[in-house]
Scaffold this motif. Structure first.
Motif, PDB file in Angstrom:
ATOM      1  N   SER A 191      36.211   1.525 -23.556  1.00  0.00           N
ATOM      2  CA  SER A 191      36.475   1.911 -24.951  1.00  0.00           C
ATOM      3  C   SER A 191      35.196   1.911 -25.783  1.00  0.00           C
ATOM      4  CB  SER A 191      37.521   0.987 -25.576  1.00  0.00           C
ATOM      5  OG  SER A 191      37.066  -0.355 -25.569  1.00  0.00           O
ATOM      6  N   HIS A 192      34.249   1.017 -25.486  1.00  0.00           N
ATOM      7  CA  HIS A 192      32.984   1.007 -26.220  1.00  0.00           C
ATOM      8  C   HIS A 192      32.210   2.297 -25.962  1.00  0.00           C
ATOM      9  CE1 HIS A 192      34.042  -2.977 -27.153  1.00  0.00           C
ATOM     10  NE2 HIS A 192      33.266  -3.643 -26.319  1.00  0.00           N
ATOM     11  N   GLY A 193      32.222   2.766 -24.723  1.00  0.00           N
ATOM     12  CA  GLY A 193      31.551   4.021 -24.386  1.00  0.00           C
ATOM     13  C   GLY A 193      32.163   5.193 -25.130  1.00  0.00           C
ATOM     14  N   SER A 194      33.479   5.208 -25.242  1.00  0.00           N
ATOM     15  CA  SER A 194      34.156   6.277 -25.992  1.00  0.00           C
ATOM     16  C   SER A 194      33.744   6.266 -27.450  1.00  0.00           C
ATOM     17  CB  SER A 194      35.674   6.126 -25.884  1.00  0.00           C
ATOM     18  OG  SER A 194      36.085   6.294 -24.555  1.00  0.00           O
ATOM     19  N   ALA A 223      23.104   6.182 -20.913  1.00  0.00           N
ATOM     20  CA  ALA A 223      24.313   5.923 -20.128  1.00  0.00           C
ATOM     21  C   ALA A 223      25.251   5.017 -20.907  1.00  0.00           C
ATOM     22  CB  ALA A 223      23.945   5.277 -18.798  1.00  0.00           C
ATOM     23  N   VAL A 224      26.538   5.286 -20.742  1.00  0.00           N
ATOM     24  CA  VAL A 224      27.591   4.424 -21.278  1.00  0.00           C
ATOM     25  C   VAL A 224      28.571   4.140 -20.151  1.00  0.00           C
ATOM     26  CG1 VAL A 224      27.415   5.277 -23.660  1.00  0.00           C
ATOM     27  CG2 VAL A 224      29.008   6.379 -22.077  1.00  0.00           C
ATOM     28  N   GLY A 277      18.191   3.412 -24.095  1.00  0.00           N
ATOM     29  CA  GLY A 277      19.481   2.793 -24.318  1.00  0.00           C
ATOM     30  C   GLY A 277      20.186   3.176 -25.597  1.00  0.00           C
ATOM     31  N   CYS A 278      21.499   3.125 -25.493  1.00  0.00           N
ATOM     32  CA  CYS A 278      22.367   3.178 -26.658  1.00  0.00           C
ATOM     33  C   CYS A 278      23.351   2.029 -26.492  1.00  0.00           C
ATOM     34  CB  CYS A 278      23.077   4.520 -26.793  1.00  0.00           C
ATOM     35  SG  CYS A 278      24.106   5.000 -25.416  1.00  0.00           S
ATOM     36  N   ALA A 279      23.841   1.512 -27.572  1.00  0.00           N
ATOM     37  CA  ALA A 279      24.702   0.334 -27.507  1.00  0.00           C
ATOM     38  C   ALA A 279      25.698   0.344 -28.646  1.00  0.00           C
ATOM     39  CB  ALA A 279      23.844  -0.935 -27.593  1.00  0.00           C
TER      40      ALA A 279
END
Length: 152
Positions: free
Chosen positions: A95-98, A90-91, A33-35
């Motif tokens: 806008s958070h993913g960007s 995965a994102v 994960g990434c957050a």
């Protein structure tokens, strides 16, 4: 009689120097994960007393955002140490993913295996701390981590 003394203190030998502390030829694959970490801290000037409940109200303070997630932290550290790092995560297409993708690109981390999933929310860890820095509560919206695919 005579007594013999033994010294148990030894002199450290220098480690053999290598040209690189990290193997840069074989890739390191990190999957996880990434957050977006959102951290809120109630201001010291808010007059909060620890025995007073911190519910059903708003307080002045500071809010910061940073890219986090355990696997992302490991991938970033390996990359910054010079390892050929591949990071699979995965994102969402939000806008958070960007923000996450742009930050990973900014530090030069390979994002080829970072999937952007349409209709999904990027993982967010939202923590609220009191004016002393102690955690009051947190929400971890990590559902997207169940959709991470392993690269072939």
């Amino acid at each position: 009689g005579s007594s013999s003394q033994r010294s148990y203190c030894t002199t450290a030998r220098p480690h053999r120097q290598t040209t690189s502390a990290v193997n840069t030829t074989r890739p390191v694959l990190i999957i996880g994960g990434c957050a977006l970490d959102v951290t809120s801290r109630i201001g010291e000037y808010a007059g909060i007393v620890r025995s007073k409940p911190l519910t059903a109200s708003s307080f002045p303070g500071k809010v910061t955002m940073s890219v986090g997630g355990v696997a992302q932290n490991i991938a970033r550290a390996a990359h910054l140490l010079g390892a050929h790092t591949l990071f699979a995560s995965a994102v969402g297409d939000d806008s958070h993913g960007s923000l996450v993708v742009n930050d990973l690109k900014r530090v030069g981390l390979n994002t080829a295996h970072l999937q952007t999933l349409p209709g999904s929310r990027t993982a967010v860890y939202n923590a609220i701390h009191d004016n002393l820095g102690d955690l009051i509560a947190a929400v971890a919206d990590m559902d997207i981590n169940h959709q991470i695919s392993i690269p072939q």
